[in-house]
Each structure stands twice: as structure tokens, then as C-alpha cells.
Design an enzyme around this catalytic site. Sequence first.
Site, short mmCIF file in Angstrom:
data_model
loop_
_atom_site.label_atom_id
_atom_site.label_comp_id
_atom_site.label_asym_id
_atom_site.label_seq_id
_atom_site.Cartn_x
_atom_site.Cartn_y
_atom_site.Cartn_z
N GLU A 125 30.09 32.94 33.69
CA GLU A 125 30.61 31.73 33.07
C GLU A 125 30.84 30.66 34.13
OE1 GLU A 125 32.84 33.49 29.12
OE2 GLU A 125 34.05 33.15 30.91
N CYS A 138 33.57 24.43 38.21
CA CYS A 138 34.09 25.71 38.68
C CYS A 138 32.95 26.73 38.63
CB CYS A 138 35.25 26.14 37.81
SG CYS A 138 36.04 27.68 38.33
N CYS A 145 34.09 41.03 39.16
CA CYS A 145 34.90 40.71 40.33
C CYS A 145 35.18 41.97 41.12
CB CYS A 145 36.22 40.06 39.91
SG CYS A 145 37.19 39.45 41.32
N CYS A 149 43.29 41.69 40.57
CA CYS A 149 44.56 40.97 40.54
C CYS A 149 45.24 41.16 39.19
CB CYS A 149 44.34 39.49 40.84
SG CYS A 149 43.66 39.20 42.50
N CYS A 152 45.12 38.40 36.34
CA CYS A 152 43.84 37.73 36.11
C CYS A 152 42.96 38.53 35.15
CB CYS A 152 43.11 37.54 37.44
SG CYS A 152 41.51 36.70 37.28
N CYS A 383 42.20 28.86 34.17
CA CYS A 383 42.28 29.68 35.37
C CYS A 383 42.67 31.11 35.02
CB CYS A 383 43.31 29.06 36.32
SG CYS A 383 43.53 29.96 37.85
#
Length: 409
Positions: A125, A138, A145, A149, A152, A383
Site C-alpha cells: 500500500e 508515503c 514488515c 511493534c 502497529c 499511521c
Amino acid sequence: MSLVQTTAPAGFVEKTPLEAYVAPDKPSLVGLSRAQLADVFGELGVPPAQRKMRAQQFWHWTYFRGVTSFDDMTSMSKELRTKLAERYTVDRPEVIAEQVSVDGTRKWLLRLPGDKDSKLPHDVECVYIPDTERGTLCVSSQVGCTLTCAFCHTGTQRLVRNLTAGEIVGQVLAARDRLGDWPGGTRPTDGVIPSGERCVTNIVMMGMGEPLYNFDAVRDALLIMSDGDGIGISKRRITLSTSGVVPNIVKAGAEIGCMLAISLHAVRDELRNELVPLNRKYPIAELMEACRNYPGASNAKRITFEYVMLKGVNDSIADAKALIKLLKGIPAKINLIPFNPWPGTKYECSDWEQIEKFSQVVFDAGYASPVRTPRGRDILAACGQLKSATEKLSARERMALRAMAMTDE
């Protein structure tokens, strides 16, 4: 294929890629350096004395004019264009879905070459955040990933693979295609579009993935984006965000030279170990030392420290004072981020009154402390909310998230 993991100090778990990039039969030349392009032209029979010129012509057509076909590169002979088309493309990632937020934010789901055996594509994305005078793109660096975290959503999915330099640059080209952001292009009439000459004025490496775990490709891509003969985005308008891969921070400053952002989120190792488990491998003291040594850091080129505001977790006035003490001696600004909720998370966003108190303490100490306005929540583009189609949310999860997104803080 099962997930392979490696264990670092104190129980920190790093994901390793499940798959590797496999080039299609006709690979795209997007993302190659000028030297690599010159080699391509050499393989096609271009004399040595002409290769540098041909590489520069390709660069101009691709990164300045935004053409999508060799046929349009009319400064090259038809014979050479035919040879190029037989073996290569100038393809960028395919846009398979677009969503436009009520606030003008745009999110694109981009399709990339996937595993040849399973025939499954890889999706990432990319998010465009416009204002009246500038537009920030962005960009993602990985499918999935490496990190986990705690707050997230992106970090909850697998790490499928690293993106190539071409796939990273290709996100910029695809976005500019959709925005008509090339000479003579037609801009969309829906949503917010900047009033200046360029739609994409800023780049942030804050999409899916940890950029410094894909260092070479990210470096090569950002150098192409900042090249003045092509896309031409100043390094001062390019920000690389990292959760703290300490060995590559100074290296990024030396080899890329863009702006740096640190996903900090806590001022004590005990808490940061929970929120950003990478801290178990590279604790706060080591991270701060790398920031102090970041090449070019100055009051004119400050390091941004990102701090997501979590209710009752990291938002006390004592935390604000500890943050000021921690950053002493580092040219810094502090970006306070209201937490963007997602289904299943145990965290809540800090109350707005508490965010303002926290911000005031930081501001009074002499640091810029803007509070980031949440953008694109209604399309899962805010975010920490990015999540590829390979890890789709259920319909129930999407409804829950949209409900949370529409609730006033």
C-alpha cells in the site's frame, strides 16, 4: 512456506523474508542506476561512446516526462526502441485499487510480481497525503514488515519479502501517473490537490516495512528520487523513518543524506522493549548515540522523533520531561502522533487534553512539537494502519475500524 524467525538478545524476534524477488521474464528498467542502464545498452549493441548518452535519454523520458512505453522515447532510434521492448519494460507497480478519504488522502493498493510457483502476487500500500500547497507520498519498503511493534497494525503481518529499488521508485511513478503529475498531465478533480506545479512534493519512507532492513534498495531508490535530472525531489523533502536499526543510521546519513525520523515512542528501555521490540537489540542509549553522530544533523536539518500517544502508557508529564532530557544535545523536533486504533489492539489514544499538556511541556523546553493530524483513517491509511491485501481484514474488522475512525477523540 512457514515463517522463519531468528532470535536476537533478550527474546527479540526478527522475521526473515518468506520469499525473494523473482524478476519477470521481461523485467522493468525502472530503478536501475545510470551505470546499470549503460550496461543494458551495451548488451543491446550500443557502442561504448553512446551508452552514457542513451542512459541519460532513458532517465529523462522515464523520470522527468513519465512515459510508460519505449515507443514514446523518440530521441532514440526505432531500432533501439524495438530492441528494448523485446527484452524490457518501463512498468511500475499496477494499481489494483484506489480509495479516497473524506479528507482527501488517497490510498493505492499496488500489485507486484509474486512467487512463480504459487502464482500469488505480492501487494503493498502507498498513501498520498495532500494539502493545499504540498503533497506527501508515503512509500513502502517491504511486503509486510520485519518488526513487530506492539501498537502497529502493519507489524502484525508476515514479512513476505523486501522490495527492489525499482518497486520503491515505481510507487512514486504510479502515484504521479494517477495524479497527472507529469508535464502536460491532467490532475484528478476529486479530493484535495496542491495548487503548485507538483502534486508530489515530499516523500516519506514510512509505509509498510522497516527501510533500514532493506538498506541497499532503499538507498538506490531514494538517490533516483532526489536526482535533479529526473524526479528531482530535494533530499530535504525526503524523510526516512526507522524504528532504530542502529548500524545503518549513520550509514544512511553518509550514503543517502536525506532527513531522518526515529520511531521512538518511549523514553525508558523497559517500556520501549514492549512497544518497539527492536529496542531489545539496540537499546535507547545506542540509538541516541547514532542520532548524535548522524551526518549533517543540525538546527537546519533536525532529526524528527516520532512519538505515538498511548493513553496511560507513555503520555504522562513525567514522560514528557524525560523525553526532553533524553534528546538533550540532538538537533531535534518531536512529532506527537495520536494513536490510530485498529481491531484487536489493547491500546487507546491519549485524551486530547493530555496530548496538549504533553506538547506544551516539550514546546516550553524549546522543541518544536507538532501534533500530527490523523489523516485517512476512514480508508485505513493512517499511521500504523497499513496492511497489504495478502493479509486482508475481515469484513467485521473493517466495520469496527471504520466505526472507531468516525468517533470523535
